[in-house]
Structure formats: C-alpha cells, structure tokens
Write an enzyme that holds these catalytic residues in place. Structure first.
Site, PDB file in Angstrom:
ATOM      1  N   HIS A 176      85.680  -3.019 -80.865  1.00  0.00           N
ATOM      2  CA  HIS A 176      86.774  -2.948 -81.830  1.00  0.00           C
ATOM      3  C   HIS A 176      86.228  -2.800 -83.254  1.00  0.00           C
ATOM      4  CE1 HIS A 176      88.830  -4.882 -78.406  1.00  0.00           C
ATOM      5  NE2 HIS A 176      89.925  -4.325 -78.894  1.00  0.00           N
ATOM      6  N   ASP A 247      90.003   4.097 -73.802  1.00  0.00           N
ATOM      7  CA  ASP A 247      90.393   2.909 -74.548  1.00  0.00           C
ATOM      8  C   ASP A 247      91.014   3.395 -75.863  1.00  0.00           C
ATOM      9  OD1 ASP A 247      90.751   0.256 -75.246  1.00  0.00           O
ATOM     10  OD2 ASP A 247      88.697  -0.335 -74.783  1.00  0.00           O
TER      11      ASP A 247
END
EC number: 3.2.1.52
Length: 335
Positions: A176, A247
């Site tokens: 992230h 993702d």
C-alpha cells in the site's frame, strides 16, 4: 474490465454515469460505503438498478482488522487465531475455518453483495500488510486451511478469491505504501508460497487476486504486470481457469508505472481479467484507458449472484446462530 470504487453511502450522478460504461464490470465496497446493514442492502440494490447489465459487487470482509461491514454483522476473528488452534487440534481448527467462511459469506450474500475477496492464503511471515490476516507461516497448514475455506464459502453459495498470488507474506514491505521485492528463486516459491494456492485451486477456487510484489528472479515486473506469472505459471503450470483480479491500482507499489492509464494497460496486457480501481478519483482516467478495448464480460458471469439469499432467510437458518456461538466461545467475537 474494471471494478471501481464509489465515494459514499449513496450514489452520485457521476457514479451512475460510470455504471453505464461497458468497461465497468462491478463495484468494490469499503467502510466508507457502510452506514448500517439496511443501508448496504439498499445500496446494493441501487447499484444493480443503475447498471444496464449484471453487476459484480464485492467487498473485503476477511475478519479482524479487514472487515468493511461491522455493525449488525458478526465480528469475525482474524485468520491467525484459527491457525493457532491447528497446533493443538487440527480437526477442530479446520472445522472452524469452514464455519468462519460460511458465516462470512452468508452475511455478505444476505446483504446483496456477490463476493468477499477471501481468503488470504499468503504465509504469515511478518509482512506488515498481512500480519494476522494469514493462517500460519507453514505452507502445508495454510494449504489445509485454504481447502477448508473454499468449501465453507462454496457451501454458502459464494465464489472464492485466493489472494495475493504468488504470495505476499514473505516480504516485509506493505505494498500500500512501498515497493516490495522478493528475491527468492521460483523453486523456493513453488515449495513454499505457491503451495496454498495450488491447494485452493484444486479445491475449486473461482478467482485469484495478484500481488503487487516484484520477484526479479522469476520476472522483472510486479506479478500483476507479468504475463509470465499469469499465463505461464498460474494458468499454464498450475492449470487455473478462473478469473484473475489485479490488486488496487491506487497502491504505492504500482503507482509509478505509467500513471493510471499505464497501470491499467499493464495489468490487462499481462492477462488480468479485471483491474481494481478502488479510489473514485482514479475512475475517469481508468475509463479513458480502456476506451476501445474489448470487454470480456463473460469471465465474470460465474461470480455474480448464486441464488437469492436475504437476511430473513439467513437468520432463520439454524446454522447461523450455532456457528456464531461457537466462534464467540472460542474467540470472544459476537455481532
């Protein structure tokens, strides 16, 4: 094709307009979209009504710290707690994994949402993003749990997504916020991180989500950008025939690859069926990227709406209360 995020608990005019685009295969829901159980049911219905084609609705409802729907839903324990039980009582642990999967999937389906991106089958080896989301650090233990979880989700009528292929758990970095690089050779990955994925695929998993991790001794790109990982290894060697999700493209590990447009193209060119665009501010650029590309909507038909299930029907199911009670007795979780 794209799975997009929307901003709030109701739809804006712009979001309704996005849903008219053939490239939008569905919507991913987050905590920002949640106000109550009744509101999620209403939002799910509004999304389907606004779209001119069948729409895939998804969420991350893993349990523990990754649970987007909370008030009115079972407080599911993280998978690590179930994994810890395996050392003492493997049979009981696998039964609890099946029940955890059934309970999670049943509640999500009762809310009008098609699937939760679950289970995590990464190895629990200290990764900052994975942490207690993983069952265990042992590939064969995780493989056993993967099979039990597939069976539990399927028993509830929900398709299964294994994540994050080919394994996010053996690097420290959180994709992230950082680029993650795993320098191990393919032979090591095959004997460790890929073992749970192979077990889940053998059990009938319907989809796989790719990791934003680079494995330079296998391919130079992040796995989701790599035709070698997707077409040669996942679909070729491992025989996977289901849906491949990227993702979220808003994550730092892929943010620098040609901007939104380049990132979308890189995933689709590598063999991903669906690209996740979870941040609404990126949706317009993502739609521009796929303009003119052919959309393979047939790939998602098997993931959408496996039979009707509402909250009244779920609450009347004798399994519902008994499974909640067993999880509460073991982990202290409740609604």
């Amino acid at each position: 094709m794209l799975l997009i995020g929307v901003a709030g608990t109701t739809l804006s005019a712009q979001e309704v307009d996005w849903l008219q685009d053939d490239a939008v295969a569905g919507v991913v829901l987050f905590k920002r979209n949640f106000a109550s159980r009744a509101q999620i049911v209403e939002l799910s219905a509004a999304l389907r009504e606004a779209a001119p084609r069948p729409l895939l609705l998804a969420v991350d409802q893993e349990g523990g710290r990754v649970q987007r729907f909370y008030e009115g839903y079972s407080a599911l324990p993280p998978l690590q707690g179930i994994g810890a039980l395996y050392v003492r009582d493997p049979e009981a642990a696998l039964e609890l994994a099946f029940e955890h999967a059934w309970l999670m999937a049943s509640e999500v389906r009762a809310s009008g949402v098609d699937l939760s991106f679950a289970p995590v089958v990464d190895l629990g080896r200290g990764n900052r993003a994975i942490g207690d989301r993983a069952f265990s650090d042992d590939p064969h233990v995780v493989a056993a749990f993967a099979q039990a979880y597939v069976q539990g989700m399927h028993a509830a009528g929900m398709p299964v997504t294994l994540k994050h292929f080919p394994g996010h758990g053996s690097v420290l970095e959180d994709t992230h916020v950082d680029l993650a690089v795993d320098v191990r050779p393919l032979e090591t990955l095959e004997s460790e991180d890929l073992v749970p994925f192979a077990a889940g695929i053998a059990a009938g998993a319907d989809a796989v989500m790719m990791a934003h991790v680079v494995y330079p001794n296998v391919a130079p790109e992040t796995a989701g950008f790599s035709a070698h990982w997707i077409e040669v290894i996942l679909r070729g060697r491992m025989g996977f025939r289901g849906v491949v999700f990227s993702d979220d493209i808003g994550m730092a590990a892929v943010r620098g690859v040609g901007g939104v447009v380049g990132c979308v193209h890189a995933h689709l060119d590598a063999g991903c069926d669906v690209v996740l665009v979870c941040h609404p501010e990126l949706v317009n650029d993502a739609l521009s990227a796929v303009a003119g590309r052919r959309s393979n909507t047939a790939a998602l038909i098997g993931l959408i709406g496996r039979g009707a299930l509402g909250w009244d029907g779920l609450l009347a199911d004798v399994r519902y209360g008994s499974i909640q009670s067993r999880l509460f007795e073991r982990f202290g979780t409740s609604t």
